[in-house]
Design a protein around this motif. Sequence first.
Motif, PDB file in Angstrom:
ATOM      1  N   ARG A  13       0.856  -1.156   0.044  1.00 53.31           N
ATOM      2  CA  ARG A  13      -0.043   0.113  -0.121  1.00 53.31           C
ATOM      3  C   ARG A  13       0.695   1.243  -0.033  1.00 53.31           C
ATOM      4  O   ARG A  13       0.359   2.270  -0.545  1.00 53.31           O
ATOM      5  N   THR A  65      -3.477   1.715  -3.980  1.00 56.09           N
ATOM      6  CA  THR A  65      -4.636   1.193  -3.401  1.00 56.09           C
ATOM      7  C   THR A  65      -5.736   0.984  -4.627  1.00 56.09           C
ATOM      8  O   THR A  65      -5.460   1.403  -5.777  1.00 56.09           O
ATOM      9  N   TYR A 111     -11.160   3.412  -1.903  1.00 53.80           N
ATOM     10  CA  TYR A 111      -9.853   3.404  -0.835  1.00 53.80           C
ATOM     11  C   TYR A 111     -10.256   4.287   0.390  1.00 53.80           C
ATOM     12  O   TYR A 111     -11.397   5.064   0.366  1.00 53.80           O
ATOM     13  N   GLU A 122      -6.472  -2.270  12.676  1.00 48.47           N
ATOM     14  CA  GLU A 122      -6.435  -2.213  11.401  1.00 48.47           C
ATOM     15  C   GLU A 122      -7.914  -1.577  11.128  1.00 48.47           C
ATOM     16  O   GLU A 122      -8.857  -2.000  11.885  1.00 48.47           O
ATOM     17  N   GLU A 171     -10.610  -1.881   7.880  1.00 47.75           N
ATOM     18  CA  GLU A 171     -10.636  -2.533   6.691  1.00 47.75           C
ATOM     19  C   GLU A 171     -12.008  -2.383   5.979  1.00 47.75           C
ATOM     20  O   GLU A 171     -12.907  -2.239   6.508  1.00 47.75           O
ATOM     21  N   PRO A 205     -13.599  -4.653   3.254  1.00 51.10           N
ATOM     22  CA  PRO A 205     -13.048  -6.085   2.975  1.00 51.10           C
ATOM     23  C   PRO A 205     -13.187  -6.162   1.278  1.00 51.10           C
ATOM     24  O   PRO A 205     -14.023  -5.770   0.515  1.00 51.10           O
ATOM     25  N   THR A 251     -11.193  -4.381  -0.424  1.00 55.77           N
ATOM     26  CA  THR A 251     -10.847  -3.315  -1.282  1.00 55.77           C
ATOM     27  C   THR A 251      -9.696  -2.768  -0.515  1.00 55.77           C
ATOM     28  O   THR A 251      -8.689  -2.492  -1.223  1.00 55.77           O
ATOM     29  N   ASP A 252      -9.553  -2.104   0.611  1.00 53.51           N
ATOM     30  CA  ASP A 252      -8.410  -1.454   1.252  1.00 53.51           C
ATOM     31  C   ASP A 252      -8.522  -1.664   2.794  1.00 53.51           C
ATOM     32  O   ASP A 252      -9.708  -1.839   3.515  1.00 53.51           O
ATOM     33  N   ARG A 253      -7.305  -1.600   3.265  1.00 52.76           N
ATOM     34  CA  ARG A 253      -7.046  -1.640   4.704  1.00 52.76           C
ATOM     35  C   ARG A 253      -5.975  -0.819   5.164  1.00 52.76           C
ATOM     36  O   ARG A 253      -5.061  -0.572   4.418  1.00 52.76           O
ATOM     37  N   SER A 268      -3.319   0.579   8.506  1.00 52.49           N
ATOM     38  CA  SER A 268      -3.032   0.425   9.968  1.00 52.49           C
ATOM     39  C   SER A 268      -3.059   1.624  10.923  1.00 52.49           C
ATOM     40  O   SER A 268      -2.773   2.757  10.243  1.00 52.49           O
TER      41      SER A 268
END
Length: 739
Positions: free
Chosen positions: A22, A166, A170, A225, A227, A229, A231-233, A235
């Motif tokens: 990412r 991403t 996002y 995290e 998230e 699901p 698609t994008d996560r 931290s």
Amino acid sequence: MLMAAMLLMASEISAKSEKLPRKQLLNDQWQFVQNDSNFTKAHAVTLPHDWSILQRFDVNAPTGNDGAYLPAGKGWYRRQLTLGKAYEGKKVRLYFEGVYMNSHVYVNGQLAGGWPYGYSGFWVDATPYIKIGQNEIVVSVDNSQQKNCRWYSGSGIYRNVWLVTTPKTYIDDWSVQVNTPDIHHVELSATVIREDGTTYPISRTIEVAEPRLWSPDDPYLYQTELEVPGTDRISVTYGIRTIEFDGEKGLRLNGKPIKLNGACVHHDNGILGAAAYDEAEYRKARLMKEAGFNAVRTSHNPPSEAFLRACDEVGLLVIDESFDGWREHKNENVHDYSTLFDEWWQRDVEAMVRRDRLHPSIFCWSTGNEVIERKKIEVVKTAHNLAESIRANDPQHRPVTSALAAWDRDWDIYDPLAAEHDIVGYNYLIFLAEGDHKRVPKRVMMQTESYPRDAWRNYRQTMDHSYIFGDFVWTGLDYLGESGIGRYYYEGEVPGESWERPLYPWHAAYCGDVDFTGMRKPISHYRSMIWNEKGEKLFLAVREPDGYHGKVKTSMWSTWPTQESWTWPGWEGKPIEVEVYSREPRVSLYLNNQLVAEQPTAEMKATFTLPYQPGTLRAVAGNEQSELQTAGAPARIRLTADRDRMATGGLAFVTIEITDAQGRVVPTADTEMTFSVAGNASLLAAGNADIKDEDPYFDNRHRAWHGRALAVVRNTGRQGKSTLTVTAKGLPAARLVLK
């Protein structure tokens, strides 16, 4: 040949980037050219990069005393970036942590973004301009309009650059928020941006049965995290803590009263200039913590992200500050933030708060410093708008302050301005606190700047009044620019303060508790002893005899020249003053095992006057002892690194000391040395703590000052070990192996 090499490097990056992390650091393989956009004249650089520190001091430089007499000008950066098929259909952004200043970012020849304020981080959406295959990023930087800053700014892409990849839908990085309605519940939220530009919120609540609360004594951090699901996560690092304050109970952190022993810090890293290397930023925070501080003020601009992460990790509370001034200029040539304020203040405030609000170390936001228009009625509305913008972007509702000052008797006139702040910052005026408390009983205060020499008075003011939260000395570290502030000098030299006249070759401020080599001055040990009951117990220092080098003159931010030294050749038999700092009620002083005197301490200090004789000076207080020994002739060079191993691209700070045969530092040594590095590293900078030494910091020849110097070595990423060698005439060479 140059272009071929660049393309080869770009293709190597492409191969590595097929995994599509990412966030990728984009600091290497840049080409740079100064004052000319012709890249055939370019040379390779690795970010962070400050081109001003890589030049020689010049008394005629337009930056003048404020900018450390170093050239500024314009610069251009270029980087080739080859993107493989894995990038097809992705959102590709560039994140610049800081470019000083007036930057424009071009992707494949198209203007994609930029930012005028050099201390704000900013994002560039490269998606419309990139292509699969070879791409070119060009960044123009214009720091030619001088003066635009009252301290050393540096020039160029002086902080990290990132490539962020991403899906087209996002999580907006700066939309992430962490709120703790109570210590057992953590609410995380963010905004998701769809491919069509519409948005929707996401959130997550975490229950914490037994929270470990963040504090300077236990800077505990959690990580989780957010998230979407498939698609994008992203931290998220955060801390759990509570902040409360009022005039009756003072400032409370996690329900417990706390007083702030604070330091103001500028953004530069001494001999490295403005370049914000992660290790240098961590070292800066660590030096402040080791010096006994529990808080810092980022004067007068948002700091690097690395510095805030370091404050989170080592346990330093932070006042995060936005601007030095607002609408009215402070610089003589009117190129400072006043030219940007009306158009940009809201975007810059939002950039600061949205970037930094996850940091538990930040307990307070500051909107400004000693603004010139403080007597005008419209300033109240400006302060209100700034504070409301901060509050709208900070779910933790941290307090808002700014640093107020008056150089005349019109102090009460600022009451409406002060009322716009949750905490009122006093610059050098905390002695007015008791009268102000009677006039405005609900006002809470902290001294946002103070003179180093007033350590005891400011400590007592803070401890004796619940409505005063703390004191922030000017400053924690010596810094480039504002050249000559805090200096002492000798009769016959150019007199006065830095704002009164140029003081070249002074090119930095000497008011820090810690000098350019990382050495703590005696005032640092004294201040730490005052504030930290469980810290240092005893310290022994010697005041330079008046007349030893000349008749001493001090300035407003200076303390008397004092050293941790009992080596004063030529002063035998003449009176010399010794200071002993101690928490004990009485201290004894011995010279060559003979009792000189025993004295009570006042304000945690005892001062003795005795005839100077070489030998061993020893102080005894309770169960503690401290001694100084007269050093002999220079015999060796000692090298000590702050780490055993360097990460790829990482730094090692190496202290160089000239010692006698017994290993004692020779404080009178001004030995000229030559530095060389072999193997998988290079010499990044070298210098000493004498801020009127005109040798440039990029040079490999420097002299010691008070027997000490500093070298910074950077790992180049190649395999194997590296060796730093230091040579000097008449002394055996010293070598240090770095892994």
